[in-house]
Design an enzyme around this catalytic site. Structure first.
Site, PDB file in Angstrom:
ATOM      1  N   GLU A 290       0.812  -1.275  -0.057  1.00 41.34           N
ATOM      2  CA  GLU A 290      -0.034  -0.092   0.112  1.00 41.34           C
ATOM      3  C   GLU A 290       0.952   1.248  -0.011  1.00 41.34           C
ATOM      4  O   GLU A 290       0.619   2.166   0.713  1.00 41.34           O
ATOM      5  CB  GLU A 290      -0.984  -0.148   1.166  1.00 41.34           C
ATOM      6  CG  GLU A 290      -1.993  -1.356   1.314  1.00 41.34           C
ATOM      7  CD  GLU A 290      -3.282  -1.075   0.812  1.00 41.34           C
ATOM      8  OE1 GLU A 290      -3.347   0.203   0.164  1.00 41.34           O
ATOM      9  OE2 GLU A 290      -4.200  -1.905   0.976  1.00 41.34           O
TER      10      GLU A 290
ATOM     11  N   PHE B  87       9.244  12.096  -7.170  1.00 43.48           N
ATOM     12  CA  PHE B  87       9.019  10.624  -7.425  1.00 43.48           C
ATOM     13  C   PHE B  87       9.924  10.367  -8.582  1.00 43.48           C
ATOM     14  O   PHE B  87      10.718   9.204  -8.550  1.00 43.48           O
ATOM     15  CB  PHE B  87       7.771  10.211  -7.859  1.00 43.48           C
ATOM     16  CG  PHE B  87       6.669  10.560  -6.544  1.00 43.48           C
ATOM     17  CD1 PHE B  87       6.715   9.746  -5.534  1.00 43.48           C
ATOM     18  CD2 PHE B  87       5.806  11.608  -6.534  1.00 43.48           C
ATOM     19  CE1 PHE B  87       5.661  10.027  -4.728  1.00 43.48           C
ATOM     20  CE2 PHE B  87       4.750  11.708  -5.747  1.00 43.48           C
ATOM     21  CZ  PHE B  87       4.939  10.944  -4.414  1.00 43.48           C
TER      22      PHE B  87
HETATM   23  P1  TGC Z   1       0.427  11.161 -10.200  1.00 42.11           P
HETATM   24  O1  TGC Z   1       0.856  11.653 -11.213  1.00 42.11           O
HETATM   25  O2  TGC Z   1       0.611  11.834  -8.767  1.00 42.11           O
HETATM   26  O3  TGC Z   1      -1.187  10.918  -9.832  1.00 42.11           O
HETATM   27  C1  TGC Z   1      -1.881  10.185 -11.296  1.00 42.11           C
HETATM   28  C2  TGC Z   1      -3.268  10.677 -10.995  1.00 42.11           C
HETATM   29  O4  TGC Z   1      -4.082  10.053  -9.875  1.00 42.11           O
HETATM   30  C3  TGC Z   1      -4.516  11.382  -9.027  1.00 42.11           C
HETATM   31  N1  TGC Z   1      -4.127  10.816  -7.847  1.00 42.11           N
HETATM   32  C4  TGC Z   1      -5.185  10.330  -6.883  1.00 42.11           C
HETATM   33  N2  TGC Z   1      -6.612  10.120  -6.876  1.00 42.11           N
HETATM   34  C5  TGC Z   1      -7.194   9.621  -6.098  1.00 42.11           C
HETATM   35  N3  TGC Z   1      -6.501   9.330  -4.784  1.00 42.11           N
HETATM   36  C6  TGC Z   1      -5.303   9.588  -4.388  1.00 42.11           C
HETATM   37  N4  TGC Z   1      -4.714   9.035  -3.442  1.00 42.11           N
HETATM   38  C7  TGC Z   1      -4.385  10.087  -5.550  1.00 42.11           C
HETATM   39  N5  TGC Z   1      -2.950  10.439  -5.654  1.00 42.11           N
HETATM   40  C8  TGC Z   1      -3.030  10.854  -6.881  1.00 42.11           C
HETATM   41  C9  TGC Z   1      -3.639  12.522  -9.286  1.00 42.11           C
HETATM   42  O5  TGC Z   1      -4.522  13.576  -9.174  1.00 42.11           O
HETATM   43  C10 TGC Z   1      -3.395  12.026 -10.911  1.00 42.11           C
HETATM   44  O6  TGC Z   1      -4.849  12.372 -11.579  1.00 42.11           O
HETATM   45  P2  TGC Z   1      -5.067  13.045 -12.818  1.00 42.11           P
HETATM   46  O7  TGC Z   1      -6.258  13.195 -13.272  1.00 42.11           O
HETATM   47  O8  TGC Z   1      -4.114  14.402 -12.704  1.00 42.11           O
HETATM   48  O9  TGC Z   1      -4.159  11.960 -14.050  1.00 42.11           O
HETATM   49  O10 TGC Z   1       0.963   9.821 -10.159  1.00 42.11           O
HETATM   50  P3  TGC Z   1       2.270   9.243 -10.031  1.00 42.11           P
HETATM   51  O11 TGC Z   1       2.467   8.211 -11.185  1.00 42.11           O
HETATM   52  O12 TGC Z   1       3.385  10.424 -10.034  1.00 42.11           O
HETATM   53  O13 TGC Z   1       2.527   8.192  -8.725  1.00 42.11           O
HETATM   54  C11 TGC Z   1       2.277   8.882  -7.409  1.00 42.11           C
HETATM   55  C12 TGC Z   1       2.503   7.734  -6.700  1.00 42.11           C
HETATM   56  C13 TGC Z   1       3.981   7.164  -6.494  1.00 42.11           C
HETATM   57  C14 TGC Z   1       2.433   8.724  -5.054  1.00 42.11           C
HETATM   58  C15 TGC Z   1       1.614   6.446  -6.514  1.00 42.11           C
HETATM   59  O14 TGC Z   1       1.657   5.932  -7.772  1.00 42.11           O
HETATM   60  C16 TGC Z   1       1.879   5.478  -5.177  1.00 42.11           C
HETATM   61  O15 TGC Z   1       0.907   5.985  -4.455  1.00 42.11           O
HETATM   62  N6  TGC Z   1       2.626   4.412  -5.525  1.00 42.11           N
HETATM   63  C17 TGC Z   1       2.689   3.442  -4.301  1.00 42.11           C
HETATM   64  C18 TGC Z   1       2.003   2.254  -5.056  1.00 42.11           C
HETATM   65  C19 TGC Z   1       0.965   1.466  -3.967  1.00 42.11           C
HETATM   66  O16 TGC Z   1       0.806   2.018  -3.208  1.00 42.11           O
HETATM   67  N7  TGC Z   1       0.782   0.321  -4.460  1.00 42.11           N
HETATM   68  C20 TGC Z   1       0.010  -0.506  -3.591  1.00 42.11           C
HETATM   69  C21 TGC Z   1      -0.670  -1.722  -4.426  1.00 42.11           C
HETATM   70  S1  TGC Z   1      -1.760  -2.469  -3.559  1.00 42.11           S
HETATM   71  C22 TGC Z   1      -1.435  -3.222  -2.239  1.00 42.11           C
HETATM   72  O17 TGC Z   1      -0.386  -3.020  -1.846  1.00 42.11           O
HETATM   73  C23 TGC Z   1      -2.366  -3.986  -1.300  1.00 42.11           C
HETATM   74  S2  TGC Z   1      -1.770  -4.593  -0.176  1.00 42.11           S
HETATM   75  C24 TGC Z   1      -3.135  -5.484   0.501  1.00 42.11           C
HETATM   76  C25 TGC Z   1      -3.256  -5.946   1.754  1.00 42.11           C
HETATM   77  O18 TGC Z   1      -2.793  -6.996   1.905  1.00 42.11           O
HETATM   78  O19 TGC Z   1      -3.557  -5.249   2.684  1.00 42.11           O
HETATM   79  P1  FAD Z   2       9.846  -1.027  -5.571  1.00 40.37           P
HETATM   80  O1  FAD Z   2       8.731  -0.078  -6.271  1.00 40.37           O
HETATM   81  O2  FAD Z   2      10.849  -1.978  -6.429  1.00 40.37           O
HETATM   82  O3  FAD Z   2      10.569  -0.415  -4.706  1.00 40.37           O
HETATM   83  C1  FAD Z   2      11.901  -0.866  -3.971  1.00 40.37           C
HETATM   84  C2  FAD Z   2      12.318   0.200  -3.130  1.00 40.37           C
HETATM   85  O4  FAD Z   2      13.059   1.545  -4.001  1.00 40.37           O
HETATM   86  C3  FAD Z   2      11.406   0.682  -1.887  1.00 40.37           C
HETATM   87  O5  FAD Z   2      12.180   0.831  -0.806  1.00 40.37           O
HETATM   88  C4  FAD Z   2      11.047   1.949  -2.305  1.00 40.37           C
HETATM   89  O6  FAD Z   2      10.580   2.777  -1.445  1.00 40.37           O
HETATM   90  C5  FAD Z   2      12.207   2.494  -3.061  1.00 40.37           C
HETATM   91  N1  FAD Z   2      11.734   3.440  -4.386  1.00 40.37           N
HETATM   92  C6  FAD Z   2      10.914   3.008  -5.155  1.00 40.37           C
HETATM   93  N2  FAD Z   2      10.680   4.412  -5.957  1.00 40.37           N
HETATM   94  C7  FAD Z   2      11.339   5.437  -5.205  1.00 40.37           C
HETATM   95  C8  FAD Z   2      11.387   6.805  -5.621  1.00 40.37           C
HETATM   96  N3  FAD Z   2      10.673   7.498  -6.492  1.00 40.37           N
HETATM   97  N4  FAD Z   2      12.170   7.567  -4.662  1.00 40.37           N
HETATM   98  C9  FAD Z   2      12.591   6.978  -3.484  1.00 40.37           C
HETATM   99  N5  FAD Z   2      12.695   5.610  -3.297  1.00 40.37           N
HETATM  100  C10 FAD Z   2      11.887   4.747  -3.997  1.00 40.37           C
HETATM  101  N6  FAD Z   2      -0.013  -5.287  -4.575  1.00 40.37           N
HETATM  102  C11 FAD Z   2      -1.159  -5.318  -4.959  1.00 40.37           C
HETATM  103  O7  FAD Z   2      -1.655  -4.601  -5.985  1.00 40.37           O
HETATM  104  N7  FAD Z   2      -2.130  -6.021  -4.657  1.00 40.37           N
HETATM  105  C12 FAD Z   2      -2.013  -6.799  -3.477  1.00 40.37           C
HETATM  106  O8  FAD Z   2      -3.033  -7.323  -2.979  1.00 40.37           O
HETATM  107  C13 FAD Z   2      -0.676  -6.706  -2.763  1.00 40.37           C
HETATM  108  N8  FAD Z   2      -0.630  -7.486  -1.701  1.00 40.37           N
HETATM  109  C14 FAD Z   2       0.724  -7.358  -0.992  1.00 40.37           C
HETATM  110  C15 FAD Z   2       1.133  -8.431   0.027  1.00 40.37           C
HETATM  111  C16 FAD Z   2       2.505  -8.453   0.294  1.00 40.37           C
HETATM  112  C17 FAD Z   2       2.764  -9.710   1.512  1.00 40.37           C
HETATM  113  C18 FAD Z   2       3.353  -7.832  -0.279  1.00 40.37           C
HETATM  114  C19 FAD Z   2       4.810  -7.769   0.319  1.00 40.37           C
HETATM  115  C20 FAD Z   2       3.274  -6.752  -1.418  1.00 40.37           C
HETATM  116  C21 FAD Z   2       1.779  -6.840  -1.893  1.00 40.37           C
HETATM  117  N9  FAD Z   2       1.683  -5.915  -3.028  1.00 40.37           N
HETATM  118  C22 FAD Z   2      -0.009  -5.932  -3.460  1.00 40.37           C
HETATM  119  C23 FAD Z   2       2.553  -5.054  -3.701  1.00 40.37           C
HETATM  120  C24 FAD Z   2       2.957  -3.862  -2.908  1.00 40.37           C
HETATM  121  O9  FAD Z   2       1.954  -2.811  -3.166  1.00 40.37           O
HETATM  122  C25 FAD Z   2       4.446  -3.589  -3.349  1.00 40.37           C
HETATM  123  O10 FAD Z   2       5.130  -4.536  -3.236  1.00 40.37           O
HETATM  124  C26 FAD Z   2       4.769  -2.271  -3.181  1.00 40.37           C
HETATM  125  O11 FAD Z   2       4.073  -1.277  -3.816  1.00 40.37           O
HETATM  126  C27 FAD Z   2       6.321  -1.885  -3.470  1.00 40.37           C
HETATM  127  O12 FAD Z   2       6.595  -2.155  -5.005  1.00 40.37           O
HETATM  128  P2  FAD Z   2       7.892  -3.181  -5.127  1.00 40.37           P
HETATM  129  O13 FAD Z   2       7.967  -4.342  -4.302  1.00 40.37           O
HETATM  130  O14 FAD Z   2       7.812  -3.435  -6.546  1.00 40.37           O
HETATM  131  O15 FAD Z   2       9.107  -2.368  -4.736  1.00 40.37           O
END
Ligand code: TGC
Ligand code: FAD
Length: 392
Positions: free
Chosen positions: A371, A391
């Site tokens: 997340e 970023f």
């Molecule tokens: P950026 O250019 O900043 O934004 C793209 C578009 O998105 C809009 N936006 C949002 N909209 C709604 N809610 C938010 N929180 C938003 N944040 C940004 C933004 O306004 C823009 O819209 P538009 O219309 O202008 O295009 O995007 P970026 O590519 O620079 O990335 C921003 C960044 C790095 C913060 C984002 O990509 C990010 O949060 N990365 C982290 C990825 C992440 O959290 N992955 C999670 C995967 S799911 C998971 O981990 C589930 S775990 C499940 C479990 O077991 O609990």
């Molecule tokens: P990377 O993006 O490769 O990052 C590696 C390192 O680089 C990190 O320390 C990060 O902070 C750093 N880094 C990356 N970019 C930057 C930057 N711009 N500046 C500085 N540092 C940076 N995803 C889903 O979609 N659905 C799920 O249900 C889900 N469940 C998960 C369950 C588990 C147990 C785990 C471990 C992960 C899960 N994820 C899921 C994925 C999770 O959201 C990603 O692992 C997470 O977003 C990080 O991506 P990555 O592992 O590719 O790391």
């Protein structure tokens, strides 16, 4: 079977800020966790197995879609109730909370918010009752922190879409009935699609050898020319903001959940320190151990205040994504530090499965990564206060 002696810390009398309903929801969830989760979870974590038999109980306690309206099978509760539920469930185990976060915020929420009425009626009641389990596919092998770069894509084939690509690290993937999958159309715009188990070309291999979140199943989603019916596209929002909107809801739940894990570690360490005798005294009488406990309860109390205020803002629909991000980062970091300190306080016993601390500590290594990693959340706050995205 472990005996659960947990007592919840409330150093600043924060219960006075909660309504009758909040307290009832919290007590019901706490009782259920004490009965159904803590006695069995260590065994399941050791075996790296998700305890599927608790799914019905999670549904009954209202943990699937707590804030989804009752007409769709949800519990119709407010955001603070949702947070308190996640706190109590993660007090048991982060992996069990993960299942609830995914089901509620990453599967039910996008169907409710971005889906049409047919999709809501078709899927939400089954997800709320636990008949269906869902998963959320955003992360790809080459796109984790940068999901906007995803390559999973679909093409319009007239009467259906053809989906190709792969997702990895997906919670619940190995047994999910449906997946909410984020993929690019032919113009590169991101959309959500509901992919159902059984669709030809869709497979969900399990990810093994995890040292963290062992009681939660993780896997891949592989799409090899999967024909997705057109009615399975979520029509009401597209772009990266759509999945990020779901993450706001899930990160909010995690901010509360992490407090649960921290409280369990603190409570265990406090009890142990009062009972464990060294140098003819309880170790709780030594200043160095008291420093650890004093810092733990201080950080837990600060985190409780942060989440309570965030809950009020969410209820008023005023919380920003950056505020939610800060609470997720702060509280998970706080919980991880407390778990590490608490583990040390138990000495050798700290590494034993007889106590929950080491399991919480290892789980939190995933929670601090998924997340959005800790560093990505620092950058979100950095961008919010400076106006400059760092970023790229
Ligand atoms: P950026 O250019 O900043 O934004 C793209 C578009 O998105 C809009 N936006 C949002 N909209 C709604 N809610 C938010 N929180 C938003 N944040 C940004 C933004 O306004 C823009 O819209 P538009 O219309 O202008 O295009 O995007 P970026 O590519 O620079 O990335 C921003 C960044 C790095 C913060 C984002 O990509 C990010 O949060 N990365 C982290 C990825 C992440 O959290 N992955 C999670 C995967 S799911 C998971 O981990 C589930 S775990 C499940 C479990 O077991 O609990
Ligand atoms: P990377 O993006 O490769 O990052 C590696 C390192 O680089 C990190 O320390 C990060 O902070 C750093 N880094 C990356 N970019 C930057 C930057 N711009 N500046 C500085 N540092 C940076 N995803 C889903 O979609 N659905 C799920 O249900 C889900 N469940 C998960 C369950 C588990 C147990 C785990 C471990 C992960 C899960 N994820 C899921 C994925 C999770 O959201 C990603 O692992 C997470 O977003 C990080 O991506 P990555 O592992 O590719 O790391």
């Amino acid at each position: 079977m472990a005996t659960d002696l947990f007592q919840s810390p409330d150093y600043y009398q924060l219960d006075e800020l909660l309504s009758e309903e909040h307290l009832l929801v919290r007590e019901a969830t706490r009782d259920w966790v004490k009965k159904e989760v803590t006695p069995i979870i260590e065994d399941y974590a050791q075996r790296a197995e998700f305890p599927k038999h608790i799914v019905n109980g999670l549904a009954e306690v209202g943990a699937f879609g707590p804030y989804i309206p009752q007409e769709y099978g949800g519990a119709g509760l407010d955001q603070i109730s949702y947070g308190l539920m996640m706190q109590e469930i993660e007090r048991g185990d982060s992996g069990v909370r993960s299942t609830c976060s995914v089901q509620s915020s990453l599967v039910m929420y996008p169907i409710y918010k971005y889906g049409n009425e047919e999709q809501r009626k078709k899927y939400l009641p089954k997800l709320a009752s636990g008949e269906f389990l869902g998963c959320f596919g955003l992360t790809e092998p080459d796109h984790g922190s940068n999901p906007g770069g995803m390559i999973t894509n679909f093409k319009d084939k007239g009467d259906h879409y053809l989906l190709n690509g792969a997702k990895m690290w997906i919670s619940n993937a190995p047994f999910a009935d449906i997946a909410v999958v984020w993929a690019k159309d032919e113009t590169g715009r991101i959309h959500g699609l509901i992919v159902e188990r059984g669709m030809e070309g869709f497979t969900t291999p399990e990810t093994h050898n995890k040292w963290s979140l062992r009681a939660s199943a993780t896997g891949e989603l592989v799409f090899d020319n999967v024909k997705v019916p057109k009615e399975n596209l979520l029509p009401n929002k597209s772009g990266l903001g759509a999945p990020l909107g779901c993450l706001d809801s899930a990160r909010f739940g995690i901010a509360w959940g992490a407090i649960g894990a921290a409280m369990d570690c603190y409570d265990t360490a406090l009890r142990y320190a009062k009972e464990r005798i060294q140098f003819e005294k309880p170790i709780a009488s030594f200043q160095l151990q008291q420093k650890k406990l004093a810092e733990m309860i201080t950080e837990i109390t600060k985190a409780q205040l942060l989440t309570w205020r965030l809950g009020v803002l969410r209820n008023e629909d005023k919380a920003t994504s950056a505020q939610i991000s800060m609470a997720k980062r702060n509280n998970v970091d706080m919980a991880l530090k407390i778990a590490r300190e608490a583990r040390q306080m138990l000495g050798g016993m700290g590494i034993s499965g007889e106590y929950s601390i080491m399991r919480h500590m290892m789980n939190l290594e995933s929670v601090v990564t998924y997340e959005g990693t800790h560093d990505i959340h620092l950058l979100i706050t950095g961008m919010d206060v400076t106006g400059i995205p760092a970023f790229k």
